[in-house]
Enzyme design. Structure first.
Site, PDB file in Angstrom:
ATOM      1  N   ARG A 342      15.691  59.283 139.058  1.00 36.78           N
ATOM      2  CA  ARG A 342      15.444  58.411 140.222  1.00 36.78           C
ATOM      3  C   ARG A 342      14.154  58.904 140.867  1.00 36.78           C
ATOM      4  O   ARG A 342      14.139  59.918 141.548  1.00 36.78           O
ATOM      5  CB  ARG A 342      16.625  58.572 141.188  1.00 36.78           C
ATOM      6  CG  ARG A 342      16.610  57.667 142.387  1.00 36.78           C
ATOM      7  CD  ARG A 342      17.923  57.885 143.137  1.00 36.78           C
ATOM      8  NE  ARG A 342      17.996  57.098 144.359  1.00 36.78           N
ATOM      9  CZ  ARG A 342      17.646  57.575 145.544  1.00 36.78           C
ATOM     10  NH1 ARG A 342      17.199  58.796 145.680  1.00 36.78           N
ATOM     11  NH2 ARG A 342      17.756  56.808 146.622  1.00 36.78           N
ATOM     12  N   ASP A 495      22.198  58.404 155.251  1.00 39.06           N
ATOM     13  CA  ASP A 495      22.476  57.498 154.138  1.00 39.06           C
ATOM     14  C   ASP A 495      23.937  57.067 154.082  1.00 39.06           C
ATOM     15  O   ASP A 495      24.277  56.061 153.452  1.00 39.06           O
ATOM     16  CB  ASP A 495      22.169  58.209 152.811  1.00 39.06           C
ATOM     17  CG  ASP A 495      20.710  58.103 152.443  1.00 39.06           C
ATOM     18  OD1 ASP A 495      20.079  57.109 152.810  1.00 39.06           O
ATOM     19  OD2 ASP A 495      20.205  59.040 151.786  1.00 39.06           O
ATOM     20  N   LYS A 637      27.584  67.992 152.864  1.00 42.64           N
ATOM     21  CA  LYS A 637      26.583  66.947 153.055  1.00 42.64           C
ATOM     22  C   LYS A 637      26.724  66.266 154.425  1.00 42.64           C
ATOM     23  O   LYS A 637      26.847  66.927 155.424  1.00 42.64           O
ATOM     24  CB  LYS A 637      26.669  65.938 151.907  1.00 42.64           C
ATOM     25  CG  LYS A 637      26.523  66.624 150.553  1.00 42.64           C
ATOM     26  CD  LYS A 637      25.341  66.311 149.755  1.00 42.64           C
ATOM     27  CE  LYS A 637      24.784  64.968 149.689  1.00 42.64           C
ATOM     28  NZ  LYS A 637      23.397  65.017 149.192  1.00 42.64           N
ATOM     29  N   GLU A 638      26.729  64.931 154.434  1.00 40.57           N
ATOM     30  CA  GLU A 638      26.659  64.238 155.717  1.00 40.57           C
ATOM     31  C   GLU A 638      27.947  64.334 156.543  1.00 40.57           C
ATOM     32  O   GLU A 638      27.969  63.918 157.694  1.00 40.57           O
ATOM     33  CB  GLU A 638      26.303  62.757 155.505  1.00 40.57           C
ATOM     34  CG  GLU A 638      24.831  62.498 155.229  1.00 40.57           C
ATOM     35  CD  GLU A 638      24.463  62.574 153.754  1.00 40.57           C
ATOM     36  OE1 GLU A 638      25.250  63.130 152.955  1.00 40.57           O
ATOM     37  OE2 GLU A 638      23.385  62.068 153.389  1.00 40.57           O
ATOM     38  N   GLN A 691      18.836  71.441 151.449  1.00 43.03           N
ATOM     39  CA  GLN A 691      19.253  70.191 152.082  1.00 43.03           C
ATOM     40  C   GLN A 691      20.450  70.395 153.019  1.00 43.03           C
ATOM     41  O   GLN A 691      20.492  69.866 154.103  1.00 43.03           O
ATOM     42  CB  GLN A 691      19.609  69.147 151.027  1.00 43.03           C
ATOM     43  CG  GLN A 691      19.845  67.774 151.627  1.00 43.03           C
ATOM     44  CD  GLN A 691      20.711  66.907 150.723  1.00 43.03           C
ATOM     45  OE1 GLN A 691      21.846  67.248 150.357  1.00 43.03           O
ATOM     46  NE2 GLN A 691      20.164  65.774 150.338  1.00 43.03           N
ATOM     47  N   THR A 710      13.749  68.615 150.798  1.00 47.46           N
ATOM     48  CA  THR A 710      14.462  68.229 152.011  1.00 47.46           C
ATOM     49  C   THR A 710      13.486  68.091 153.170  1.00 47.46           C
ATOM     50  O   THR A 710      12.527  68.859 153.262  1.00 47.46           O
ATOM     51  CB  THR A 710      15.564  69.258 152.399  1.00 47.46           C
ATOM     52  OG1 THR A 710      15.719  69.293 153.827  1.00 47.46           O
ATOM     53  CG2 THR A 710      15.232  70.659 151.937  1.00 47.46           C
TER      54      THR A 710
HETATM   55  C1  GLC Z   1      18.962  62.900 151.880  1.00 48.88           C
HETATM   56  C2  GLC Z   1      17.981  61.759 151.736  1.00 48.88           C
HETATM   57  C3  GLC Z   1      17.424  61.336 153.092  1.00 48.88           C
HETATM   58  C4  GLC Z   1      18.536  61.100 154.092  1.00 48.88           C
HETATM   59  C5  GLC Z   1      19.466  62.288 154.163  1.00 48.88           C
HETATM   60  C6  GLC Z   1      20.659  62.039 155.051  1.00 48.88           C
HETATM   61  O1  GLC Z   1      18.281  64.055 152.257  1.00 48.88           O
HETATM   62  O2  GLC Z   1      16.908  62.114 150.902  1.00 48.88           O
HETATM   63  O3  GLC Z   1      16.668  60.176 152.966  1.00 48.88           O
HETATM   64  O4  GLC Z   1      17.953  60.841 155.335  1.00 48.88           O
HETATM   65  O5  GLC Z   1      19.935  62.604 152.864  1.00 48.88           O
HETATM   66  O6  GLC Z   1      21.527  61.098 154.527  1.00 48.88           O
END
Ligand code: GLC
Length: 801
Positions: A342, A495, A637-638, A691, A710
C-alpha cells in the site's frame, strides 16, 4: 535493561547486545534507491517504489524475522567453521562472538569479532547513484595466518510486491540470473527493461545466481549449502529464484586487513560494470560516504539545541529530525510493517509531515505540498491515498506495459464524499503557511496548480495555491452536521472513528486552526476582504465549538449520527479523549479557563509514565455508530493505547496555556530516549518514536510498535522546537517565545532562518514558564527579530520574565 547507547558525537545509536526483542530499523538512501534494514542485516531494497520496483526480496512478518537481507558469510577453510558478519543469519553463540550494530544517518555498520577475525560491513547508498554499497573490511587480529572464504548473499525480487508473493504460475519462469565479467545480472525478462545487478570490486573465485543452489533445498540462510561446502556451484538459470552470491578466497597474515566493496544496483550488466569501475577505487567509496555525512550535517546544522534536557538535545539534534526527514522522503510506505503493498501519499500524514521540517528540507516539503494540492478535488477534499504520478504531466513515452510502471489514473481514482476524511486537507493549510513563513516566498500563494478531478477529466484548469486553500476551508464550512460541528465523514484524524454524518469535535477545532492560519496569510498578502471574511467564519466556528462541545471537565470527542455525544461524563467507555481536548487548546478555540480544565483532565485521566493514552476507559463493546475503534482490542492502537502522534499535540497545548512544567512532563514521558534502559518493556528502538505503545488496558502495557513511520516524529520535532523552545518563523520576523519548566535557567538554539544564522540564548533568571521581558540583537535592545541578510550571523539574547 538496555541494549545499546546513543553516541551523540558520531550521531549513531550503538547496539551492543544484538539479541534484541524485536527489529531495530534504519533507512538507507535519500533519493530514488532506498533500503530498510534491521540490526542483523535483514531487510529489503527498492528503487523508487517498494510496490512496483523492489530489488531484493523480503519475507514480511515471518520467522525467523526480517529475512532475507544483505549477508556476508566468513568461512575458516582450515576448521570449516563459518559465521556471518552480522549476527544473523548464522546466529553464532553470543558468548563466543561479539557483534555490534551501529545505526547512523542513512548508513548502518555491522561489526563482528570472532575467533581472531574482526570484520565490519558498512551499508549505504551514495547520493547520485542507484546502488547499495556493502563496504566490507576483514582483519586478522590473531597471531597466525588465516585461510578464509568470503561469501555474499542476497535474494532478488520479481519487482512487483504482488508478483513476488502470490501466484508463481508465471513469475518463477519469467526472470533469469546470469554471471559474466564479475557481474551477476538479474533479467526480469517479462519486462522490457527490468534489470538489476550485483557485483564486487574483486575477481570472484566462485558465484551462484540460483537461490536454491546456494542455500540447498533443505537449508536456510542460517546454514547455506555452499558455505558449508566451501564453494559456490556456479549456478545460472533462466527461470526460478535468484540470488547474488560472489565468493572470494583470502589468506590473511596476522594483523592483515582486506577491504571488499559489494554493489547491488538498478540497471543492466553494463551499468554494473560502470559502477564497479567507479567504486573499485576505494577513494570513491570514501568520498561517497563523506558526501552522505556532509548531507546530514548540513541538515542537522540548520538547528542545534542545547538545553538542560539531554534526551531532547540528543533526539532533536539528530534522531527526531532524521525520523521527520524519512517520513517526508518515504511517506509511510516502507518499513517492516508497511512492506510495499500500500504505497502512495496518505493525504493527512504527508500534509503533517511536510509542515514540520521546511527549515531542513524546503525542497521536499514544497514538492510534497504541491503533490497534495494536485491531489485535491475541486470540492475541497483531498484524495485520501494517491500516487502523485497520477497527476503529473508525463510526456515520456511508455512503449511497454510493465508491472513496474505506475499505472496512470483514470476517473475511478477520484473517490466521492463517502470516502473523504474530514481532516485530510485541513492540515495542508498550515503546512503552506509554515512553508511561506520559513522561506519568505509569498509568491508561492499565487502558484497555479491543477486539481485531481479536473486533471483526470482532461480539463486544462488551474487555480492558485491560495484558491486551493479557500476551497479546503469552504469544504469544512459546508460539511457540518446538525449542531454546526464539522461532520466526521469516513474518519477524522482517527482512522477508526467513523462518524459519517455524525460530528467531529476535533475537526471543528482543526478547522478553526486552519482558518486562523489562513487569515494571517490573507492579511499579510493584503487581501483584506478575505481576511475579514474568513475571520468571521473562524469566530463563528469558535463560538459553536464552545457552545456545543464542553462537558463539565473536558471537551467531548464528537456526536454520532443519531445525536449521541461521544466522550461525556456519562459514558462508561471512551469517556475522555485526547484529540479533541488537545486541539481545543492548541487551536486557540478554547478560552483559558476551559483550556486549563481540559489540560488538567488530560493529565488526570490519560497520562501514563510512557505517554498519554488516546482515550479512557477503553471500548469493550462494538458500536458501529462510533466506528472501528470499538472493535480494536483494548489498549492497542486507537483504542486506549498511548498513540504517539497526538502526544505532541498535548505538549503544544500545554505551551499555549503557558504551562511549561506539564509540557515537559508530557514530552519526557513519550521521549524514547528515556526508555533506553527499559527495553524489556519498550522492546522497540529508543531512537525513533513508534506509532503506539500498548496502554494500561493491555497485557503488553508499555510495549512500543511500528517505528519511524508515524506522525509523532514530525510533530515531536515541531512541538519541541516551535512550542517548547518557542522558535517560530513569522512572515517577517522570527519569534522566540518559549514555554519551559520554571527550573530551566538557560538554553541555547542556533538556527538558520532564510540563510542567516541566529545564535539564540534564552535566559530565565526569574524562573518563569512563559513570557519574554527583553530581547537584545547583537547587544542592542530590540522588540523584534527581523530576517537578516543571507550569510550573516547574529547573537540574540532573550530574557524571560
Ligand atoms: C495511522 C495513520 C494515520 C492516522 C492514525 C490514527 O498512523 O497513518 O493517518 O491518523 O493512524 O488513526
Amino acid at each position: 535493561m538496555r541494549y545499546g547507547y546513543f553516541d551523540d558525537a558520531n550521531k549513531e545509536y550503538v547496539i551492543e547486545r544484538v539479541d534484541l526483542p524485536t527489529s531495530w530499523t534504519n533507512y538507507l538512501g535519500v533519493e530514488d534507491m532506498a533500503a530498510v534494514v534491521n540490526h542483523t542485516a535483514g531487510g529489503y531494497t527498492f528503487y523508487k517504489s517498494p510496490e512496483y520496483h523492489r530489488i531484493s526480496r523480503f519475507h514480511a512478518n515471518s520467522v525467523p524475522m526480517d529475512r532475507p537481507g544483505f549477508y556476508i558469510y566468513l568461512r575458516d577453510n582450515d576448521n570449516k567453521d563459518y559465521w556471518s558478519a552480522s549476527w544473523q543469519p548464522v546466529g553464532k553463540d553470543l558468548d563466543k562472538a561479539k557483534y555490534t550494530t551501529r545505526h547512523g544517518l542513512s548508513y548502518t555498520v555491522y561489526e563482528c569479532e570472532y575467533d581472531g577475525i574482526s570484520s565490519s560491513q558498512k551499508m549505504f547508498i551514495p547520493r547520485g547513484e542507484n546502488v547499495l554499497l556493502w563496504d566490507l573490511k576483514i582483519k586478522n587480529t590473531g597471531d597466525r595466518p588465516r585461510a578464509l572464504s568470503v561469501f555474499s548473499y542476497l535474494e532478488f525480487s520479481f519487482h512487483h510486491v504482488m508478483i513476488d508473493n502470490i501466484n508463481f504460475q508465471m513469475s518463477l519462469y519469467c526472470a533469469g540470473g546470469s554471471y559474466r565479467d564479475g557481474i551477476i545480472e538479474e533479467d526480469l525478462y517479462y519486462e522490457q527493461d527490468g534489470y538489476q545487478y550485483f557485483t564486487a570490486d574483486f575477481e570472484p573465485d566462485g558465484f551462484d545466481c540460483v537461490r536454491d543452489r546456494f542455500l540447498g533445498t533443505y537449508n536456510t540462510e542460517t546454514n547455506p549449502a555452499a558455505v558449508i561446502a566451501g564453494m559456490c556451484s556456479g549456478s545460472e538459470e533462466k527461470g526460478m529464484n535468484h540470488c547474488g552470491s560472489l565468493m572470494k578466497k583470502i589468506v590473511l597474515a596476522p594483523g592483515e586487513e582486506v577491504r571488499f566493496i559489494y554493489m547491488l544496483g538498478e540497471g543492466r550488466r553494463s551499468e554494473g560494470a560502470r559502477v564497479r569501475a567507479k567504486y573499485s577505487d576505494h577513494a570513491a567509496v570514501d568520498a561517497a560516504y563523506a558526501d552522505m555525512a556532509a548531507y546530514w550535517k548540513s541538515k542537522c546544522d540548520k538547528m542545534i539545541i542545547d538545553t538542560p534536557n539531554e534526551g531532547m538535545n540528543s533526539l532533536i539534534n539528530t534522531w527526531t529530525l532524521y525520523q521527520s526527514e524519512i517520513n517526508v522522503m518515504f511517506s509511510r510506505f516502507a518499513s517492516f510493517i508497511e512492506v510495499g503493498g500500500r504505497v502512495g501519499l496518505g493525504y493527512r500524514d504527508t500534509a503533517q509531515d511536510s509542515m514540520t521540517i521546511p527549515h531542513s528540507n524546503p525542497t521536499k516539503c514544497r514538492e510534497r505540498i504541491e503533490q497534495l494540492l494536485k491531489g485535491l478535488t475541486t470540492k475541497g477534499y483531498g484524495l485520501h491515498l494517491f500516487q502523485p504520478e497520477w497527476f503529473e504531466e508525463d510526456d515520456s513515452e511508455k512503449p511497454f506495459d510493465s508491472p513496474t510502471v505506475v499505472p496512470k489514473a483514470d476517473k475511478s481514482v477520484i473517490h466521492g464524499l463517502e470516502d473523504a476524511c474530514s481532516d485530510d486537507a485541513l492540515w495542508l493549510v498550515t503546512s503552506i503557511v509554515n512553508y511561506i513563513k520559513e522561506t519568505g516566498d509569498l509568491s508561492f500563494a499565487d502558484r497555479q496548480i491543477t486539481y485531481a478531478d479536473t486533471f483526470v477529466d482532461g480539463k486544462d484548469f488551474t487555480e492558485s495555491v491560495y484558491d486551493h486553500m479557500k476551497r479546503i476551508l469552504d469544504f469544512s464550512t459546508e460539511q457540518v452536521g446538525e449542531s454546526g460541528i464539522c461532520k466526521g465523514l469516513r474518519a477524522d484524524w482517527n482512522d477508526c472513528l467513523n462518524l459519517g454524518g455524525g460530528e467531529s469535535a476535533m475537526v471543528s477545532f482543526l478547522h478553526y486552526w486552519a482558518l486562523d492560519n489562513f487569515v494571517s496569510l490573507a492579511a499579510r498578502l493584503g487581501r483584506n476582504d478575505d481576511a475579514a471574511k474568513y475571520r468571521a467564519i473562524a469566530d463563528k466556528v469558535r463560538a459553536v465549538c464552545n457552545d456545543k462541545l464542553w462537558d463539565e471537565e473536558w471537551f467531548i470527542r464528537g456526536i454520532t449520527r443519531s445525536g449521541r455525544k461521544i466522550g461525556t461524563h456519562e459514558d462508561e467507555e471512551g469517556r475522555v479523549h485526547l484529540e479533541s481536548n488537545s486541539w481545543a487548546i492548541l487551536s486557540g478555540a478554547a478560552d483559558k479557563e476551559h483550556g486549563n480544565k481540559a489540560l488538567d483532565s488530560i493529565d488526570k485521566y490519560l497520562y501514563t509514565p510512557y505517554g498519554i493514552l488516546l482515550n479512557q476507559p477503553a471500548y469493550t463493546k462494538p458500536d458501529p455508530e462510533i466506528g472501528f475503534v470499538t472493535r480494536v482490542y483494548p489498549g492497542l492502537k486507537e483504542n486506549a493505547a498511548i498513540f504517539s502522534h497526538p502526544n505532541p499535540w498535548a505538549q503544544a497545548a500545554a505551551c499555549v496555556l503557558g504551562r511549561g512544567d506539564i509540557a515537559m512532563k508530557f514530552y519526557n514521558a513519550l521521549c524514547p530516549y528515556y526508555q533506553n534502559d527499559m527495553i524489556e518493556i519498550r522492546e522497540s528502538e529508543p531512537y525513533s518514536y513508534c506509532q503506539f505503545i500498548a496502554g494500561r488496558d493491555h497485557s503488553a502495557y508499555g510495549r512500543a510498535r511500528h517505528p519511524f513511520m508515524t506522525g509523532s516524529g514530525g510533530w515531536s520535532y515541531y512541538t519541541a522546537t516551535s512550542y517548547i523552545l518557542g522558535i517560530r518563523p513569522g512572515f517577517d520576523d522570527l519569534a522566540v517565545d518559549p514555554c519551559i519548566p520554571a527550573d530551566w535557567k538557560e538554553f541555547k538554539v542556533s538556527r538558520v532562518w532564510r540563510g542567516a544564522r541566529y545564535n539564540i540564548t534564552v535566559k530565565n533568571p526569574d524562573g518563569v514558564m512563559k513570557g519574554v521581558k527583553e530581547i537584545f540583537a547583537d547587544g542592542e535592545k530590540t522588540d523584534r527579530i527581523p530576517a537578516y541578510a543571507r550569510g550573516s550571523e547574529h547573537d540574540i539574547l532573550v530574557c524571560m520574565g
